[in-house]
Structure formats: C-alpha cells, structure tokens
Design an enzyme around this catalytic site. Structure first.
Site, PDB file in Angstrom:
ATOM      1  N   TYR A 260      -1.756  -4.103  -6.863  1.00 46.39           N
ATOM      2  CA  TYR A 260      -1.227  -4.099  -5.378  1.00 46.39           C
ATOM      3  C   TYR A 260      -2.532  -4.023  -4.204  1.00 46.39           C
ATOM      4  O   TYR A 260      -3.462  -2.919  -4.297  1.00 46.39           O
ATOM      5  CB  TYR A 260      -0.543  -3.378  -4.675  1.00 46.39           C
ATOM      6  CG  TYR A 260       0.098  -3.944  -3.294  1.00 46.39           C
ATOM      7  CD1 TYR A 260      -0.192  -5.456  -3.003  1.00 46.39           C
ATOM      8  CD2 TYR A 260      -1.108  -3.158  -2.562  1.00 46.39           C
ATOM      9  CE1 TYR A 260       0.173  -5.903  -1.837  1.00 46.39           C
ATOM     10  CE2 TYR A 260      -0.910  -3.782  -1.277  1.00 46.39           C
ATOM     11  CZ  TYR A 260      -0.845  -5.335  -0.601  1.00 46.39           C
ATOM     12  OH  TYR A 260      -0.103  -5.951   0.682  1.00 46.39           O
TER      13      TYR A 260
ATOM     14  N   SER B 216      -1.040  -3.588  10.371  1.00 47.77           N
ATOM     15  CA  SER B 216      -0.957  -3.970   8.899  1.00 47.77           C
ATOM     16  C   SER B 216       0.428  -4.911   9.138  1.00 47.77           C
ATOM     17  O   SER B 216       1.665  -4.719   9.700  1.00 47.77           O
ATOM     18  CB  SER B 216      -0.509  -3.635   7.809  1.00 47.77           C
ATOM     19  OG  SER B 216      -2.265  -2.400   7.697  1.00 47.77           O
TER      20      SER B 216
ATOM     21  N   CYS C  40       0.625  -7.762  11.731  1.00 43.76           N
ATOM     22  CA  CYS C  40       1.531  -7.892  12.809  1.00 43.76           C
ATOM     23  C   CYS C  40       0.458  -8.960  13.760  1.00 43.76           C
ATOM     24  O   CYS C  40      -0.218  -9.093  15.536  1.00 43.76           O
ATOM     25  CB  CYS C  40       1.057  -6.394  13.811  1.00 43.76           C
ATOM     26  SG  CYS C  40       1.819  -5.071  13.243  1.00 43.76           S
ATOM     27  N   GLY C  41       0.017  -9.597  12.643  1.00 42.98           N
ATOM     28  CA  GLY C  41      -0.807 -11.111  13.259  1.00 42.98           C
ATOM     29  C   GLY C  41      -1.971 -11.807  13.019  1.00 42.98           C
ATOM     30  O   GLY C  41      -2.386 -12.412  14.092  1.00 42.98           O
TER      31      GLY C  41
ATOM     32  N   ARG D 172       0.625  -1.580   0.261  1.00 42.36           N
ATOM     33  CA  ARG D 172      -0.020   0.152   0.403  1.00 42.36           C
ATOM     34  C   ARG D 172       0.835   1.305  -0.081  1.00 42.36           C
ATOM     35  O   ARG D 172       1.423   0.723   0.564  1.00 42.36           O
ATOM     36  CB  ARG D 172      -1.008  -0.186   1.191  1.00 42.36           C
ATOM     37  CG  ARG D 172      -2.321  -0.578   0.803  1.00 42.36           C
ATOM     38  CD  ARG D 172      -2.730  -0.825   2.306  1.00 42.36           C
ATOM     39  NE  ARG D 172      -2.419  -1.104   3.711  1.00 42.36           N
ATOM     40  CZ  ARG D 172      -1.610  -0.462   4.519  1.00 42.36           C
ATOM     41  NH1 ARG D 172      -1.972   0.712   4.227  1.00 42.36           N
ATOM     42  NH2 ARG D 172      -1.532  -0.535   5.262  1.00 42.36           N
TER      43      ARG D 172
ATOM     44  N   ASP E 271      -9.312  -9.954   8.763  1.00 40.73           N
ATOM     45  CA  ASP E 271      -8.953  -8.269   8.702  1.00 40.73           C
ATOM     46  C   ASP E 271      -9.873  -7.117   8.664  1.00 40.73           C
ATOM     47  O   ASP E 271      -9.284  -6.429   9.449  1.00 40.73           O
ATOM     48  CB  ASP E 271      -8.770  -8.693   7.526  1.00 40.73           C
ATOM     49  CG  ASP E 271      -7.573  -7.000   6.348  1.00 40.73           C
ATOM     50  OD1 ASP E 271      -6.637  -7.101   7.625  1.00 40.73           O
ATOM     51  OD2 ASP E 271      -8.086  -6.275   5.683  1.00 40.73           O
TER      52      ASP E 271
ATOM     53  N   HIS F 152     -10.367  -2.952  11.293  1.00 43.50           N
ATOM     54  CA  HIS F 152      -9.315  -3.425  10.654  1.00 43.50           C
ATOM     55  C   HIS F 152      -9.381  -4.435  11.387  1.00 43.50           C
ATOM     56  O   HIS F 152      -8.495  -4.190  12.486  1.00 43.50           O
ATOM     57  CB  HIS F 152      -8.515  -2.814  10.346  1.00 43.50           C
ATOM     58  CG  HIS F 152      -7.125  -3.381  10.251  1.00 43.50           C
ATOM     59  ND1 HIS F 152      -5.646  -2.690  10.300  1.00 43.50           N
ATOM     60  CD2 HIS F 152      -7.177  -4.392   8.725  1.00 43.50           C
ATOM     61  CE1 HIS F 152      -4.859  -3.549   9.877  1.00 43.50           C
ATOM     62  NE2 HIS F 152      -5.908  -4.435   8.810  1.00 43.50           N
TER      63      HIS F 152
ATOM     64  N   ARG G 129       1.825 -12.630  -0.907  1.00 42.78           N
ATOM     65  CA  ARG G 129       1.345 -12.606   0.039  1.00 42.78           C
ATOM     66  C   ARG G 129       0.230 -13.858  -1.048  1.00 42.78           C
ATOM     67  O   ARG G 129       0.162 -14.117  -2.194  1.00 42.78           O
ATOM     68  CB  ARG G 129       0.164 -11.288   0.359  1.00 42.78           C
ATOM     69  CG  ARG G 129       0.285 -10.313   1.053  1.00 42.78           C
ATOM     70  CD  ARG G 129      -0.703  -9.208   1.649  1.00 42.78           C
ATOM     71  NE  ARG G 129      -0.297  -8.283   2.041  1.00 42.78           N
ATOM     72  CZ  ARG G 129      -0.447  -8.081   3.275  1.00 42.78           C
ATOM     73  NH1 ARG G 129      -1.985  -8.840   4.215  1.00 42.78           N
ATOM     74  NH2 ARG G 129      -0.425  -7.359   3.780  1.00 42.78           N
TER      75      ARG G 129
ATOM     76  N   LYS H  52      -9.345  -2.364   2.108  1.00 41.70           N
ATOM     77  CA  LYS H  52      -9.750  -0.799   2.746  1.00 41.70           C
ATOM     78  C   LYS H  52      -9.994   0.058   1.839  1.00 41.70           C
ATOM     79  O   LYS H  52     -10.849   0.747   3.040  1.00 41.70           O
ATOM     80  CB  LYS H  52      -7.698  -0.549   2.456  1.00 41.70           C
ATOM     81  CG  LYS H  52      -7.502  -1.927   2.982  1.00 41.70           C
ATOM     82  CD  LYS H  52      -7.307  -2.788   4.610  1.00 41.70           C
ATOM     83  CE  LYS H  52      -7.374  -3.726   5.620  1.00 41.70           C
ATOM     84  NZ  LYS H  52      -6.029  -3.993   5.324  1.00 41.70           N
TER      85      LYS H  52
HETATM   86  P1  GTP Z   1      -2.405  -7.289   7.160  1.00 39.92           P
HETATM   87  O1  GTP Z   1      -2.826  -8.634   5.699  1.00 39.92           O
HETATM   88  O2  GTP Z   1      -1.534  -7.257   6.679  1.00 39.92           O
HETATM   89  O3  GTP Z   1      -3.380  -6.961   8.242  1.00 39.92           O
HETATM   90  O4  GTP Z   1      -1.367  -8.780   8.631  1.00 39.92           O
HETATM   91  P2  GTP Z   1      -2.448  -9.814  10.068  1.00 39.92           P
HETATM   92  O5  GTP Z   1      -2.504  -8.347  11.325  1.00 39.92           O
HETATM   93  O6  GTP Z   1      -2.921 -10.722   9.807  1.00 39.92           O
HETATM   94  O7  GTP Z   1      -0.288 -10.249   9.934  1.00 39.92           O
HETATM   95  P3  GTP Z   1       0.050 -11.684   9.867  1.00 39.92           P
HETATM   96  O8  GTP Z   1      -0.928 -12.182  10.906  1.00 39.92           O
HETATM   97  O9  GTP Z   1      -0.351 -11.945   8.512  1.00 39.92           O
HETATM   98  O10 GTP Z   1       1.824 -11.403  10.169  1.00 39.92           O
HETATM   99  C1  GTP Z   1       2.050 -10.722  10.141  1.00 39.92           C
HETATM  100  C2  GTP Z   1       3.361 -11.311  10.367  1.00 39.92           C
HETATM  101  O11 GTP Z   1       3.759 -11.531  11.374  1.00 39.92           O
HETATM  102  C3  GTP Z   1       3.934 -12.673   9.848  1.00 39.92           C
HETATM  103  O12 GTP Z   1       5.246 -12.966   9.400  1.00 39.92           O
HETATM  104  C4  GTP Z   1       3.716 -13.537  11.358  1.00 39.92           C
HETATM  105  O13 GTP Z   1       4.613 -14.979  10.526  1.00 39.92           O
HETATM  106  C5  GTP Z   1       4.368 -12.944  12.625  1.00 39.92           C
HETATM  107  N1  GTP Z   1       3.572 -13.266  13.563  1.00 39.92           N
HETATM  108  C6  GTP Z   1       2.378 -13.486  13.878  1.00 39.92           C
HETATM  109  N2  GTP Z   1       1.655 -13.634  14.456  1.00 39.92           N
HETATM  110  C7  GTP Z   1       3.754 -13.666  15.196  1.00 39.92           C
HETATM  111  C8  GTP Z   1       3.470 -14.052  16.902  1.00 39.92           C
HETATM  112  O14 GTP Z   1       2.286 -14.460  17.534  1.00 39.92           O
HETATM  113  N3  GTP Z   1       4.365 -13.440  16.881  1.00 39.92           N
HETATM  114  C9  GTP Z   1       5.803 -13.353  16.501  1.00 39.92           C
HETATM  115  N4  GTP Z   1       7.130 -13.459  16.971  1.00 39.92           N
HETATM  116  N5  GTP Z   1       5.318 -13.132  15.119  1.00 39.92           N
HETATM  117  C10 GTP Z   1       4.119 -13.827  14.525  1.00 39.92           C
HETATM  118  C1  SPV Z   2      -3.194  -4.393   5.064  1.00 38.19           C
HETATM  119  O1  SPV Z   2      -1.960  -3.730   4.842  1.00 38.19           O
HETATM  120  O2  SPV Z   2      -3.733  -4.074   6.572  1.00 38.19           O
HETATM  121  C2  SPV Z   2      -3.823  -5.764   4.434  1.00 38.19           C
HETATM  122  C3  SPV Z   2      -3.123  -5.984   3.252  1.00 38.19           C
HETATM  123  O3  SPV Z   2      -4.347  -6.199   5.335  1.00 38.19           O
HETATM  124  S1  SPV Z   2      -4.192  -4.732   2.026  1.00 38.19           S
HETATM  125  O4  SPV Z   2      -5.619  -5.190   1.982  1.00 38.19           O
HETATM  126  O5  SPV Z   2      -3.011  -4.269   0.952  1.00 38.19           O
HETATM  127  O6  SPV Z   2      -4.092  -3.276   3.082  1.00 38.19           O
HETATM  128 MN    MN Z   3      -4.953  -5.688   6.844  1.00 36.29          MN
END
Ligand code: GTP
Ligand code: SPV
Ligand code: MN
Length: 588
Positions: free
Chosen positions: A200, A251, A253-254, A72, A276, A229, A373, A209
């Site tokens: 993207y 984003s 962050c898990g 983004r 999400d 979110h 992704r 979003k």
């Molecule tokens: P968006 O799709 O961008 O909104 O991201 P999201 O909040 O869904 O994050 P996602 O669960 O995909 O995790 C992002 C990154 O953080 C990945 O590389 C995960 O492996 C890592 N991650 C997720 N949970 C944990 C955790 O509990 N501990 C650690 N150390 N890393 C984590």
């Molecule tokens: C984020 O960036 O929080 C995502 C991926 O979940 S996107 O759809 O590009 O916003």
């Molecule tokens: Mn997101």
C-alpha cells in the site's frame, strides 16, 4: 571500481536472493514493458494490472490489492532512533539493533523466485539544491510502476548519485502480504527504511511518507529546514498577481482537492505545485520557500467528480504521462471504467466492487473502498504551475492549517503572529479517516497534520517550528480553517470544495492589507463584508455559526489538548504552554 550504489545493489541481491535484478532507467519504453508484464502476471493470487477503457481513461490500469492491505498501518510503523525519547511519544519505537535483527529475519531470502527492482530516484528537481538522492529496492512490479509516477526515477537519479555514498536506502518486500509479518521500520540515523509485508502507498512507496516526511523531518531538524504534510499552490487574483500558499490537512481531509481548486470567481486561478508534501527552506532573502519533492498524486478517489474537483477529472483523463493507476475502486462493467462513490449521482447498474465481487447494494457497504486511490503524474495536471520545477521553490505568503471537525473549529480565522499560529497548529484535532487502518471518525490531536509522519520527538518539532519563525525575515501569515462543520442533522454547513476559494480570496486580501478583521478569543475573523459570498445560497445564521467561537465547545476541547501536551513533558516549548494557559483563561 564499484560505486556505493553498485555495492548496495550487490549486497541486497546476496541477501534477498531474487531470481533476477532489474535496475530501472525511467524510460517510456520501460513503463510500457512493465505495464504489459503486470497485466500477464499474478501476485498474491491476483492479476496485478487490468487495462481500463482507453478511450475514456487513456493510459489507465486497474489494480486490486489484498483486502488486508488497503491503508497505512500506523501501529506497525516504527521510528528506530538510538533512544525512545528521540522518537518521542508520537512514534512507536524499537531499539535500532533489535529492529534490524527482526527485519533481517523477515527479509532474508524473501525475493526467491521474484525480480528485485532497483529504483534510483530523486525527491525534488534534479537541479534543486534541496533535492535528495534515493534508491529503493522492491519485489513489487506495482510499487515499481507507482514509484515511476510519484517520483523522478531513472537516469537523472543514477547520474546525480554517481559515486556518492549519500543516498537514502529504501528496502521493500511485499513478503506474503500478511499483517502479522508487516512492519515499516525507519532508521533516521542511517538514512534508511525497511518495509515488509505491504504494497500500500504510504507503506510501500518509500519516497513518500517514509522518506519525504519521517526521515525528511529528522533531516530538516538537523539541517535547519522543515518537511511537511502540505500542499503548495499559487493563487492568481484578478490583478494577475500570484500569492503562494501552503496547506496542511490530515490524511483524507482535503489537500488534493484544495491543490487543484477551480475558484468560483472570474479572474482567479489556482496553479498547482503539490498536493501532499512540501519541503520548506529559508531563502537568502529571509523568505520561506517551498518545493514539492514528489512528481505525482496518490489521491483519494471517493468524492472526486466533475462537480467537486473538475481539474482532477481532467488530470485523470489526460494522456501525457504513462501510466495512470486506479487501486481498489469499483469497476463499471458497462464500459470498463473505474467508479467510486460520489463520481456520479446515479450508481451504474452493473458494478464489480473493490473486492472483485458483483456489487450488491443491499449489503450496505460501498462499491469502492473508502480509501481507494488513483496514482497519476503531476505533469498530467492542466493547472500545473510553471514554477513546479523551479529549483529554488516558490516564496510563501500564507500557511493554511485545517482538520476535519463537525464542531468547535470555525470555518476560518487568522492567527495574530507566527507563534500563535504554531500554537494553533500544535493543538489541531481531527476525526480519523479511512487513510489509516483503525477506528474512523474519532477526534485525535494531529498537530500540523504530522502526527503519523513526524520522525522525531514532536516537542522538539514544535521548538523547531518556533525557531524557524525567528530566522525568517518575512513570516507568512498563518490561517486556521475547517471545511467540515456539521449542523444538528449531520449535514455539512459549508459547501466546501470550489467554494473554499471564497475563504482563500479573503486570505489574499488580508495578506495585501485590503480587508479588515474582527478580534476574538482565538484570532481574527472576517468582518461582515470579509467573505465574498456572491452567488452562494447560504443563510446569515449559518454564516454566523460558522464564524463564531463556541466557548462551551472549546471548554470541552481543552482537557484533551492538555493531555496531549502532558505526554511530552518538558519537551513542550514554554511559549506554547503559556499560550495554552491564556486560551484556557479566555474560554472560562
Ligand atoms: P491524503 O491523500 O490522504 O493526504 O488526503 P487529502 O488531504 O489530499 O484529501 P482529499 O483532498 O483527497 O479529500 C479527502 C476526502 O474529503 C474526499 O472524499 C473529498 O471528496 C473530501 N473533501 C475534500 N474537500 C472537501 C470539502 O471542502 N468539503 C467536504 N465536505 N469534503 C471535502
Ligand atoms: C495519506 O495517508 O496521508 C496519504 C496516502 O497521502 S499515503 O501515501 O498512503 O500516505
Ligand atoms: Mn497525505
């Protein structure tokens, strides 16, 4: 008689000058046909889709984007409300007239020689009183296919829109994928987004979003609901009871990992409803109800593995819904499967990196892009809750807020009441990630994980959160978490992932009044026996560090919170200013 939707399509055709117009019906045959076309088609000098190993990853295809278009772009994203104050200091703003002139110049004739895809889609289940009607125009076959995975595309949307004029208009063209001619312009008052120059996810899949959060949050402010979110999960405990949670994290962050969590405890199970976005409404019983407007996951690949997220690995290898896409990962040439950092302990020998080059370890950069992704249907998820399609949504008992912080923020604490929860969420800080272009690892304030997604003044948004709390007859408990604390060596102190279920178990006990808690300057901590650490090898000293308030760290935090609040002036609700003063005094 022509319907408003037909009129819109005709206007777009006249304006964008495509060689062909194609209205999507959402059928399986259509998905197959488009996937086949995309494999034979070059866009921006690249084949759009490549087939992956169909045995290992059924129905999966690979897409490589322009290296300038991998995340983004917040600096190119604008909220064009009538006044700058309405958009607030949290948004870039342009006068709506000026913005439209600028975008019209870019869009005019931009689809010459291309197909104009018309995507009628619904955000939310067709029968839900909370779902919304949408139409997106795009000239990207990759975007068209992605939209089919992420939303409910086709017949059901066309039927629901009927001859109504009440639908979101999303106008998208990849243009020449030039960051100098890239803008994502939101017009909340017109229920419209114009996005140019990027393919993207968050820039181009306009239901995500752009509509479900930025326009959605504005609609929610007008109509008395919240667009957030957030993930939605139902956690089944050993007694068979299901407790519904929301979870907001910035984003990358898990969220996705928590949404598909496999608990470490026998008898516990997480049922997935969303990873999400959540739309929150107050039900007739005065409880908070959540629906997921989306129908798929657009998830971060790096870090996903059998060890960390086994349910997602099963989802990606499920062949129910067609197709599944992988974007900007690496490719393991030995068996034509997608690969990313963290998938396996050992790197495959023969890798093609995300830019299409032979992977060269000595260069020191990762094989998969850090924001590579997958795009996969939620119906492929083996832990999908049977309430996912429930038109009313599910009743929420707990809200979890978190950020990515190597220090300051403890593993978990509970806020004493709704207002202190809103305050704690309003001061969240988080290290920036690869999900957005720009510097990474810098702490920025990211209230409710909504900084890049709130489509109006965040001061008004905070007030809306407080007002929603007053309207609720039953207020969910609010918890703050941080999975990302690091020690002096830069190693994560908490194992995270599946072990996060230990923290969730404590929350369920708190919701049911079954576990005591210790008071502190910021909220309530688990007492000595609060967290079930059975089978976990973690020292009492580490746990102690994870569950205390470090006053000197908090003292450093407060000026940046004050600075953030100051940007909003009088718009920050008095309740929150007061709570910040109290926090400051306690940390002295
Ligand atoms: P968006 O799709 O961008 O909104 O991201 P999201 O909040 O869904 O994050 P996602 O669960 O995909 O995790 C992002 C990154 O953080 C990945 O590389 C995960 O492996 C890592 N991650 C997720 N949970 C944990 C955790 O509990 N501990 C650690 N150390 N890393 C984590
Ligand atoms: C984020 O960036 O929080 C995502 C991926 O979940 S996107 O759809 O590009 O916003
Ligand atoms: Mn997101």
């Amino acid at each position: 008689m022509t319907t408003p939707m037909e009129k819109f399509i005709k206007e777009m055709e006249d304006f964008l000058c495509p060689s062909k117009v194609y209205v999507m019906d959402g059928s399986d045959e259509e998905a197959k046909k488009l996937t086949k076309e995309a494999q034979a088609m070059q866009v921006d000098g690249r084949i759009v889709l490549k087939e992956l190993n169909q045995k290992e990853y059924p129905n999966s295809y690979y897409h490589r984007s322009n290296p300038n278009d991998v995340a983004r772009t917040e600096h190119l994203t604008f909220v064009c409300s009538p006044t700058k104050e309405q958009a607030g200091p949290n948004n870039n703003w342009l006068d709506p007239k000026e913005a439209k002139t600028k975008m019209d110049a870019l869009f005019k004739g931009s689809m010459k020689g291309r197909t104009m895809f018309v995507i009628p889609f619904l955000m939310g289940a067709p029968k839900s009183p909370y779902s919304k009607n949408c139409v997106q125009i795009t000239d990207s076959i990759y975007v068209a296919l992605s939209m089919r995975i992420m939303t409910r595309v086709g017949k059901q949307a066309i039927e629901k829109i009927g001859d109504s004029d009440d639908f979101f208009r999303g106008i998208h063209s990849i243009g020449d994928i030039n960051p100098g001619r890239r803008y994502i312009m939101h017009f909340p008052q017109d229920n419209m987004v114009m996005s140019f120059g990027s393919g993207y996810g968050g820039n181009a899949l306009l239901g995500k979003k752009c509509y479900s959060l930025r326009i959605g949050s504005y609609l929610g402010y007008q109509e008395g609901w919240l667009a957030e979110h957030m993930i939605i999960i139902g956690v089944e405990s050993h007694d068979g009871k299901i407790t519904y949670f929301l979870g907001a994290f910035p984003s990358a962050c898990g969220k996705t990992n928590l949404a598909l969590l496999e608990p470490v405890f026998k008898g516990y199970k997480v049922w997935t409803l969303g990873d999400d976005i959540a739309w929150l409404n107050i039900g007739q019983d005065g409880k908070l109800y959540a629906i997921n407007p989306e129908a798929g996951f657009f998830g971060v690949a790096p870090g996903t593995a059998d060890k960390t997220n086994p349910v997602m690995m099963r989802t990606l290898k499920n062949n129910k819904f067609f197709p599944t896409l992988f974007t900007n990962t690496a490719i393991d040439n030995s068996d034509n499967t997608p690969w990313w950092e963290g998938l396996s302990d050992k790197k495959p020998k023969d890798l093609t990196d995300w830019q299409g080059e032979k992977f060269d370890e000595s260069k020191g950069s990762p094989a998969a892009h850090p924001n590579s992704r997958f795009t996969v249907s939620i119906y492929n998820c083996p832990t999908l809750s049977k309430e996912y399609d429930n038109p009313q949504g599910v009743p929420i008992s707990g809200i979890i807020f978190g950020g990515r912080r190597k220090d300051t923020i403890p593993l978990v604490y509970e806020c004493k009441d709704w207002d202190s929860g809103v305050f704690a969420a309003s001061i969240i800080g988080s290290e920036t990630t690869a999900a957005a272009s720009g510097a990474q690892g810098a702490v920025r304030r990211d209230p409710m994980a909504m900084l890049p997604f709130c489509g109006y003044n965040m001061g008004d948004y905070f007030q809306h959160w407080l007002d929603m709390g007053k309207k609720l007859k039953v207020q969910p408990k609010i918890f703050m978490v941080n999975w990302f604390r690091k020690d002096e060596n830069g190693t994560f102190m908490w194992p995270g992932f599946r072990d996060n279920s230990r923290v969730i178990k404590w929350m369920i006990d708190r919701i049911n009044g079954k576990s005591a808690a210790k008071d502190s300057e910021i909220g309530l901590f688990p007492d000595e026996n609060g967290l079930d650490l059975t089978g976990l090898n973690i020292s009492p000293e580490t746990m102690q560090k994870l569950l205390t308030v470090n006053k000197s760290e908090w003292q450093k935090e407060i000026p940046s919170i004050e600075e953030f609040y100051a940007k909003f002036g009088e718009k920050i609700p008095k309740e929150l200013t007061k709570l910040l003063q109290t926090l400051k005094q306690k940390m002295r």
